[in-house]
Scaffold this motif. Structure first.
Motif, PDB file in Angstrom:
ATOM      1  N   ILE A  46       8.352  16.733   1.548  1.00 30.24           N
ATOM      2  CA  ILE A  46       7.516  17.091   0.404  1.00 30.24           C
ATOM      3  C   ILE A  46       8.251  18.155  -0.401  1.00 30.24           C
ATOM      4  CG2 ILE A  46       5.271  17.991  -0.320  1.00 30.24           C
ATOM      5  CD1 ILE A  46       5.125  15.291   1.107  1.00 30.24           C
ATOM      6  N   GLU A  47       8.626  17.791  -1.605  1.00 30.28           N
ATOM      7  CA  GLU A  47       9.350  18.720  -2.464  1.00 30.28           C
ATOM      8  C   GLU A  47       8.349  19.460  -3.349  1.00 30.28           C
ATOM      9  OE1 GLU A  47      12.636  19.050  -2.341  1.00 30.28           O
ATOM     10  OE2 GLU A  47      13.051  17.359  -1.012  1.00 30.28           O
ATOM     11  N   GLU A  48       8.735  20.676  -3.711  1.00 29.06           N
ATOM     12  CA  GLU A  48       7.869  21.456  -4.597  1.00 29.06           C
ATOM     13  C   GLU A  48       7.681  20.750  -5.931  1.00 29.06           C
ATOM     14  OE1 GLU A  48       9.159  25.519  -5.243  1.00 29.06           O
ATOM     15  OE2 GLU A  48       9.739  25.611  -3.133  1.00 29.06           O
ATOM     16  N   LYS A  49       6.557  21.033  -6.552  1.00 32.64           N
ATOM     17  CA  LYS A  49       6.255  20.543  -7.896  1.00 32.64           C
ATOM     18  C   LYS A  49       6.252  19.028  -8.000  1.00 32.64           C
ATOM     19  CE  LYS A  49       8.152  24.659 -10.000  1.00 32.64           C
ATOM     20  NZ  LYS A  49       9.399  25.176 -10.506  1.00 32.64           N
ATOM     21  N   THR A  50       5.980  18.332  -6.914  1.00 37.92           N
ATOM     22  CA  THR A  50       5.823  16.883  -6.992  1.00 37.92           C
ATOM     23  C   THR A  50       4.338  16.567  -6.892  1.00 37.92           C
ATOM     24  OG1 THR A  50       6.015  16.653  -4.593  1.00 37.92           O
ATOM     25  CG2 THR A  50       8.042  16.460  -5.861  1.00 37.92           C
ATOM     26  N   ARG A  51       4.000  15.334  -7.233  1.00 39.04           N
ATOM     27  CA  ARG A  51       2.629  14.880  -7.120  1.00 39.04           C
ATOM     28  C   ARG A  51       2.153  15.020  -5.667  1.00 39.04           C
ATOM     29  NH1 ARG A  51      -0.158  10.530  -9.632  1.00 39.04           N
ATOM     30  NH2 ARG A  51      -2.291  10.581  -8.838  1.00 39.04           N
ATOM     31  N   PHE A  52       3.053  14.672  -4.727  1.00 38.54           N
ATOM     32  CA  PHE A  52       2.687  14.771  -3.314  1.00 38.54           C
ATOM     33  C   PHE A  52       2.357  16.212  -2.910  1.00 38.54           C
ATOM     34  CE2 PHE A  52       4.507  10.753  -1.024  1.00 38.54           C
ATOM     35  CZ  PHE A  52       3.484  10.007  -1.600  1.00 38.54           C
ATOM     36  N   ALA A  53       3.143  17.144  -3.387  1.00 35.89           N
ATOM     37  CA  ALA A  53       2.903  18.556  -3.049  1.00 35.89           C
ATOM     38  C   ALA A  53       1.510  18.958  -3.538  1.00 35.89           C
ATOM     39  CB  ALA A  53       3.963  19.444  -3.678  1.00 35.89           C
ATOM     40  N   GLN A  54       1.180  18.466  -4.745  1.00 33.25           N
ATOM     41  CA  GLN A  54      -0.120  18.761  -5.336  1.00 33.25           C
ATOM     42  C   GLN A  54      -1.247  18.131  -4.508  1.00 33.25           C
ATOM     43  OE1 GLN A  54      -0.710  16.857  -9.118  1.00 33.25           O
ATOM     44  NE2 GLN A  54      -1.411  18.765 -10.044  1.00 33.25           N
TER      45      GLN A  54
ATOM     46  N   ASP B  50       0.840  -1.217   0.000  1.00 33.52           N
ATOM     47  CA  ASP B  50       0.000   0.000   0.000  1.00 33.52           C
ATOM     48  C   ASP B  50       0.865   1.253   0.000  1.00 33.52           C
ATOM     49  OD1 ASP B  50      -2.265  -1.510  -0.001  1.00 33.52           O
ATOM     50  OD2 ASP B  50      -2.483  -1.485   2.188  1.00 33.52           O
ATOM     51  N   GLU B  51       1.919   1.187   0.825  1.00 33.82           N
ATOM     52  CA  GLU B  51       2.815   2.344   0.889  1.00 33.82           C
ATOM     53  C   GLU B  51       3.526   2.544  -0.453  1.00 33.82           C
ATOM     54  OE1 GLU B  51       3.638   1.530   5.623  1.00 33.82           O
ATOM     55  OE2 GLU B  51       5.375   1.647   4.300  1.00 33.82           O
ATOM     56  N   LEU B  52       3.960   1.438  -1.057  1.00 33.98           N
ATOM     57  CA  LEU B  52       4.646   1.530  -2.352  1.00 33.98           C
ATOM     58  C   LEU B  52       3.742   2.172  -3.394  1.00 33.98           C
ATOM     59  CD1 LEU B  52       6.465  -1.919  -2.387  1.00 33.98           C
ATOM     60  CD2 LEU B  52       7.542   0.346  -2.300  1.00 33.98           C
ATOM     61  N   LYS B  53       2.463   1.801  -3.330  1.00 34.58           N
ATOM     62  CA  LYS B  53       1.510   2.336  -4.289  1.00 34.58           C
ATOM     63  C   LYS B  53       1.324   3.842  -4.069  1.00 34.58           C
ATOM     64  CE  LYS B  53      -2.956   1.225  -6.142  1.00 34.58           C
ATOM     65  NZ  LYS B  53      -4.267   0.715  -5.729  1.00 34.58           N
ATOM     66  N   LEU B  54       1.188   4.217  -2.805  1.00 35.85           N
ATOM     67  CA  LEU B  54       1.035   5.636  -2.479  1.00 35.85           C
ATOM     68  C   LEU B  54       2.250   6.438  -2.956  1.00 35.85           C
ATOM     69  CD1 LEU B  54      -0.554   7.891  -0.935  1.00 35.85           C
ATOM     70  CD2 LEU B  54       0.820   7.318   1.059  1.00 35.85           C
ATOM     71  N   LEU B  55       3.432   5.850  -2.778  1.00 36.77           N
ATOM     72  CA  LEU B  55       4.655   6.545  -3.188  1.00 36.77           C
ATOM     73  C   LEU B  55       4.771   6.644  -4.708  1.00 36.77           C
ATOM     74  CD1 LEU B  55       7.193   4.884  -0.704  1.00 36.77           C
ATOM     75  CD2 LEU B  55       6.420   7.260  -0.644  1.00 36.77           C
ATOM     76  N   GLY B  56       3.969   5.832  -5.402  1.00 36.68           N
ATOM     77  CA  GLY B  56       4.021   5.853  -6.861  1.00 36.68           C
ATOM     78  C   GLY B  56       5.157   4.997  -7.406  1.00 36.68           C
TER      79      GLY B  56
ATOM     80  N   LEU C 176      -3.867  14.367   0.627  1.00 35.43           N
ATOM     81  CA  LEU C 176      -2.754  13.758   1.365  1.00 35.43           C
ATOM     82  C   LEU C 176      -2.452  14.680   2.543  1.00 35.43           C
ATOM     83  CD1 LEU C 176      -0.543  11.430   1.067  1.00 35.43           C
ATOM     84  CD2 LEU C 176       0.959  13.242   0.273  1.00 35.43           C
ATOM     85  N   SER C 177      -2.185  14.063   3.718  1.00 31.89           N
ATOM     86  CA  SER C 177      -1.868  14.924   4.853  1.00 31.89           C
ATOM     87  C   SER C 177      -0.357  15.158   4.908  1.00 31.89           C
ATOM     88  CB  SER C 177      -2.366  14.292   6.150  1.00 31.89           C
ATOM     89  OG  SER C 177      -1.931  12.959   6.226  1.00 31.89           O
ATOM     90  N   GLN C 178       0.035  16.240   5.536  1.00 26.22           N
ATOM     91  CA  GLN C 178       1.454  16.552   5.706  1.00 26.22           C
ATOM     92  C   GLN C 178       2.130  15.423   6.481  1.00 26.22           C
ATOM     93  OE1 GLN C 178       3.661  18.715   4.860  1.00 26.22           O
ATOM     94  NE2 GLN C 178       2.550  20.502   4.085  1.00 26.22           N
ATOM     95  N   PRO C 179       3.368  15.084   6.148  1.00 28.00           N
ATOM     96  CA  PRO C 179       4.078  14.086   6.947  1.00 28.00           C
ATOM     97  C   PRO C 179       4.147  14.560   8.402  1.00 28.00           C
ATOM     98  CG  PRO C 179       5.346  14.678   5.000  1.00 28.00           C
ATOM     99  CD  PRO C 179       4.181  15.612   5.053  1.00 28.00           C
ATOM    100  N   ASP C 180       3.954  13.630   9.316  1.00 28.45           N
ATOM    101  CA  ASP C 180       3.918  13.967  10.734  1.00 28.45           C
ATOM    102  C   ASP C 180       5.335  13.819  11.299  1.00 28.45           C
ATOM    103  OD1 ASP C 180       3.712  13.962  13.449  1.00 28.45           O
ATOM    104  OD2 ASP C 180       2.068  12.523  13.557  1.00 28.45           O
ATOM    105  N   SER C 181       5.926  14.935  11.724  1.00 20.84           N
ATOM    106  CA  SER C 181       7.331  14.875  12.149  1.00 20.84           C
ATOM    107  C   SER C 181       7.489  14.108  13.457  1.00 20.84           C
ATOM    108  CB  SER C 181       7.908  16.288  12.272  1.00 20.84           C
ATOM    109  OG  SER C 181       7.266  16.982  13.298  1.00 20.84           O
TER     110      SER C 181
END
Lengths: 601, 377
Positions: free
Chosen positions: B196-204, B129-135, B211-216
């Motif tokens: 989360i890097e700019e201009k990535t799918r995750f940022a979008q 599931d995680e692999l899929k989310l990561l693309g 998608l929620s922000q990564p929890d530090s």
């Protein structure tokens, strides 16, 4: 000057709400009277300061003299006096209005009449100004002139057909508006043979010429070489130069009764050329000044500190320079344990404070922190000694105090009747004592309250605006002192009292204030390497507490393909961010925290 | 100058991952052919320049993108040119990054035969599931297969990459991935907290609220557990993100942290000659054009003395080497160092400063404290 006769003069201002097109109309007037060819590329000529253009408000009064020739060949002189537009500057507005015989009431065709407009219209009516009603922005699709016309008729009691319709943007109707001003605004009274009296409606500081007063000649004739005196200070000066305010200063041989222009004397600072003061002729003085003058009187006090303590000297210079231009600004040196050296400063109101802060930051490239504002308290000691305290740090020990008095104002709130309920509730929350309600007409009531000034300075005006959907307006004047129970509330960060966050607050409100500040700070203070305890305390008794948990991760782990440069740039960016932080005790607090704790959520 | 490292970038992927903000693009055959020619040319040009001409290679690294997409012929040709252009000892570390979804035995055999002796496999997670989310283009099972193929091709120095702090990931699911990785008998593990890097799918996705922000805090917990497990497994935590069995620390990685010069070739590759940092265009077409018209100049920065110190601080403190006390004292106030030592954000040994393992995730904060404590800078 040019041999103009008073009957050819029209002195008028424009009353309008923010964004209703006042500056655009001014630009059109300048073009149509040929003072400028086109304002394209540099619109809103009258708003000098960037700050004014951005905020859409006029902070200082301005004036401009335009020559106008009617289609029938008759020549006129039109003096447009621009006015500031906020309750903090009500006094300055009243002085500008007092220099006019007429006012163009400019209302946005889609927005309709707004509260600020109403307050200023009443002020104008108080000075017997002739109102020229105008609906602007007729070019908008959302224009609803019929409705807006009715509002205007209601407001000033004119005939519907007297209301002009224009578009300042494309110029439609503006020539007719100028004609209407010439037709309906009365010429100033001819008082050429009376002793000289000049009303100062603004003053600026010029690096080469010193203080320059903008004046209306109320009576008599003003010429260079005369000896004049300022009523409020008694200062006597030789007149160096007089003239008209075109786009720049335009020297003249004389100014006669009814004219608007400027005067330069040997006076070096604007503290002498006070708004509202009267200038008279030493050789032929009138004993009484013109009515309506008030001493510039700060209402609100706050500490201004450089964010970087090394900038103290620059701040000192900047304050001195700003003061040359702003007679209502008062300040004296102050030392804070948390913030270092700075200045305790007095302001007309919160907006004035924000403007001064912003001007210092922009025009003098400073980075400032300002502490929670408070009013001045009158304290009678058991010994009988009377002290005026405008700084929480200077409050004497409680056991030595007999009574504390706070400034009280008479407040008038103008509102449509629909909002009376919520406004009364708000005023009661703010310890207001209800006096009475008057109806100006069925659609407008005036609520009269006695209210502690301390309750107005925070966010009363903003709250009033929001609960009346922008309709209610506020005016107030100082009415005396009343005994109060006030306490000093301290804020502690990790056990250390931060003097810069201490406030003087009414005993009944201390808990709520403490809770609110603690909650706000806990949201504003970022997580740090250790846990931060935020506490509010009265006499070291803790009344509220919150915690900011320790930060657990701040690292950019990835280093793509040896890109060390990017890492350093990101670090530099974080370093810049840290510079916007103030170390209070050992805790990093963003500078915005100081202003943010004032604003309601 | 003596030693330097060589980095070769391969910017193509089968598909772009959702978190990836790096210079990579979907594979395009004709562009890849031109790119290969440009790489050969750049290596040849650079090898005749100082300081590389007189230096000795200490490590070679094929990174990406997905360099394991390169044909064995292409790799062999590149390594031949490298061999002809530079000198290096026979036991030199030569690494290639591989995607479990683009790993076949034939290629691994060829890589091994061509002299590549270290494989860095982008596993990222063992949870599908995680692999899929990561693309990612592969499944957990593909990772096992890839490692098996690599072993049978003769690779005995294998590293895996894992990501933590993924939204939705738990401490437990991450630790399962760590254990699965260890079960594969790897020699090296790199772990990255998701950013989360700019201009990535995750940022979008974060922008759209899907998608929620990564929890530090979650990331911090995962990290601490990770450290424990790796210690028990006999791995040495030699750098913030890297764990290795004895004798398997990555020589190439050390190049960056110890500020040893390196030459980077290919799209967006960065180089450092000891004083100057310079880099290639981030766009592959621009890069190819640049190599063919080298007179067009490159982007570079010459480090000031202060920047050099600054780099030493944040790079050294990432590692088990630590920072020379003398450098810390030059760049920050003794009060700041003392305070960090007292509060155990730093420890000192043999005149060096170290960030304790459990505080390593606060590295930037610690560095900022050091860097902003000196009024002089």
């Amino acid at each position: 000057m040019s041999g103009v006769k008073p009957e050819q003069i029209r002195n008028f201002c424009i009353i309008a709400h923010i964004d209703h097109g006042k500056s655009t109309l001014a630009d059109r007037l300048l073009e149509l009277t040929g003072l400028v060819e086109s304002t394209e590329g540099r619109p809103q000529l009258l708003d000098d300061m960037d700050l004014e253009r951005e905020r859409g408000i006029t902070i200082k009064a301005h004036a401009v003299t335009m020559d106008y020739q009617r289609p029938d060949g008759n020549k006129y002189v039109l003096n447009l006096i621009d006015t500031p537009g906020h309750v903090d500057f009500n006094y300055e507005v009243s002085r500008s209005l007092a220099a006019c015989e007429g006012a163009v009431l400019l209302v946005d065709a889609s927005q309709g009449v707004e509260a600020q407009t109403i307050a200023n219209v009443y002020l104008a009516l108080e000075y017997d100004l002739t109102i020229v009603p105008v609906i602007n922005k007729m070019d908008l699709e959302s224009a609803r002139p019929d409705e807006v016309r009715l509002q205007i008729v209601d407001l000033i009691g004119c005939e519907p057909e007297e209301v002009l319709e224009i578009s300042a943007k494309d110029g439609t109707g503006v020539p007719e508006l100028i004609e209407a001003v010439v037709d309906t605004v009365p010429a100033p009274l001819t008082l050429l043979d009376d002793p000289l009296q000049l009303l100062i409606f603004d003053s600026i500081f010029d690096n080469y010429r010193g203080a320059i007063a903008y004046i209306r000649v109320v009576s008599g004739i003003l010429k260079p070489g005369m000896n004049v005196f300022f009523h409020s200070t008694g200062g006597k000066y030789l007149v160096d130069e007089v003239g008209l305010l075109k786009l720049d200063r335009f020297a003249a041989k004389q100014l006669v009764s009814g004219e608007v222009g400027y005067i330069i004397t040997g006076s070096k600072n604007v503290g002498e050329t006070r708004v509202g003061d009267t200038i008279g002729d030493v050789a032929n003085p009138l004993p009484e000044p013109l009515s309506g003058y008030r001493e510039p009187k700060p209402m609100v006090y706050s500490g201004l500190f450089p964010a970087d303590t090394d900038d103290y000297e620059s701040l000192k210079d900047a304050m001195a320079k700003l003061k040359l231009n702003d007679a209502s600004l008062q300040y004296e040196p102050e030392t804070s344990g948390a913030l270092g050296f700075g200045f305790r400063s007095g302001f007309l109101g919160l907006l004035h404070l924000e403007i001064v802060q912003e001007r210092l930051e922009r025009e003098y490239d400073l980075n400032l922190v300002c502490t929670v504002p408070n009013v001045k308290y009158r304290i009678t000691m058991l010994s009988g000694e009377v002290l005026y305290i405008d700084n929480p740090a200077h409050l004497p020990p409680q056991p030595n105090i007999d009574t504390v008095e706070e400034p009280i104002v008479n407040a008038q709130i103008v509102t449509p009747p629909d909002f009376i309920g919520p406004i009364m509730q708000l005023s009661t929350e703010r310890r207001g004592i209800y006096d009475n309600t008057e109806y100006l007409d069925p659609r407008r009531a005036v609520l009269h309250y006695k209210m502690p000034l301390a309750e107005i300075i925070y966010d009363f005006y903003d709250r009033l605006k929001s609960l009346s959907r922008g309709y209610a307006s506020l005016d107030y004047e100082h009415s005396g002192w009343e005994i109060t129970t006030m306490v000093k509330l301290d804020i502690l960060l990790n056990g250390e009292v931060i003097d810069a966050l201490s406030v003087l607050v009414h005993a009944d409100k201390a808990y709520a204030w403490g809770r609110r500040v603690v909650d706000k700070l806990s949201k504003i203070i970022p997580r740090q390497m250790f846990e931060v305890a935020i506490q509010a305390a009265i006499h070291s008794h803790i009344i509220a507490r919150a915690t900011v948990r320790a930060m657990r991760k701040n690292v950019l782990a990835k280093c793509y393909g040896g890109d060390v440069t990017r890492k350093r740039k990101l670090l530099e960016k974080q370093k810049e961010g840290k510079k916007r932080m103030k170390m209070l005790g050992h805790v990093e607090v963003p500078q915005e925290a100081f202003l943010a704790i004032l604003k309601s959520d | 100058m003596n030693e330097f490292a060589l980095y070769i970038h391969y910017p193509f992927c089968i598909k772009r991952c959702h978190y990836c903000g790096f210079a990579s693009a979907v594979y395009n055959r004709s562009q890849a052919v031109n790119y290969h020619k440009a790489l050969l040319k750049e290596i040849a040009i650079q090898s005749r320049q100082q300081p590389w001409q007189d230096g000795t290679l200490r490590s070679i690294y094929f990174g990406g993108g997905t360099p394991s997409l390169m044909s064995s012929e292409a790799i062999i040709e590149l390594l031949n040119v490298i061999r002809k252009s530079f000198t290096y000892p026979p036991e030199i570390e030569v690494t290639i990054e591989a995607n479990p979804g683009a790993s076949d035995r034939k290629r691994f055999n060829a890589f091994r035969k061509a002299g590549i002796n270290r494989l860095s496999i982008g596993a990222q997670s063992f949870n599908d599931d995680e692999l899929k989310l990561l693309g990612r283009i592969h499944s957990a099972k593909d990772i096992y297969t890839a490692v098996k193929k690599a072993s049978s091709a003769g690779f005995n120095n294998i590293s895996l990459d894992l990501i933590y702090g993924i939204p939705g990931q738990t401490v437990k699911s991450f630790l399962i991935s760590v254990h699965r990785a260890l079960d594969l008998n790897i020699q090296h593990l790199s772990t990255y907290a998701l950013t989360i890097e700019e201009k990535t799918r995750f940022a979008q996705m974060i922008n759209y609220g899907t998608l929620s922000q990564p929890d530090s805090d979650l990331a911090a917990e995962q990290y601490l557990e990770l450290c424990k497990i790796m210690k028990q497994a006999g791995f040495y935590h030699y750098e913030l993100t890297n764990f290795a069995r004895p004798d398997y620390q990555s020589q190439h990685n050390w190049t960056y942290w110890r500020r040893i010069p390196y030459l980077g070739v290919g799209t967006a590759a960065h180089s450092f000659d000891g004083k100057r940092r310079f880099w290639n265009p981030r766009n592959t077409d621009q890069y190819i054009r640049r190599v063919n018209t080298p007179e067009n100049g490159i982007e570079e920065e010459l480090l000031t003395e202060y920047e050099e110190l600054e780099e030493k601080v944040y790079l050294s403190l990432r590692t088990s080497d630590g920072l020379e006390m003398e450098i810390a004292q030059r760049i920050s106030s003794s009060e700041a160092i003392e305070e960090l030592l007292t509060n155990r954000f730093l420890k000192s040994r043999d005149n060096r400063l170290f960030v304790p393992e459990e505080k390593w995730l606060l590295l930037d904060e610690i560095v900022l404290k050091l860097l902003s404590s000196n009024k002089k800078f």
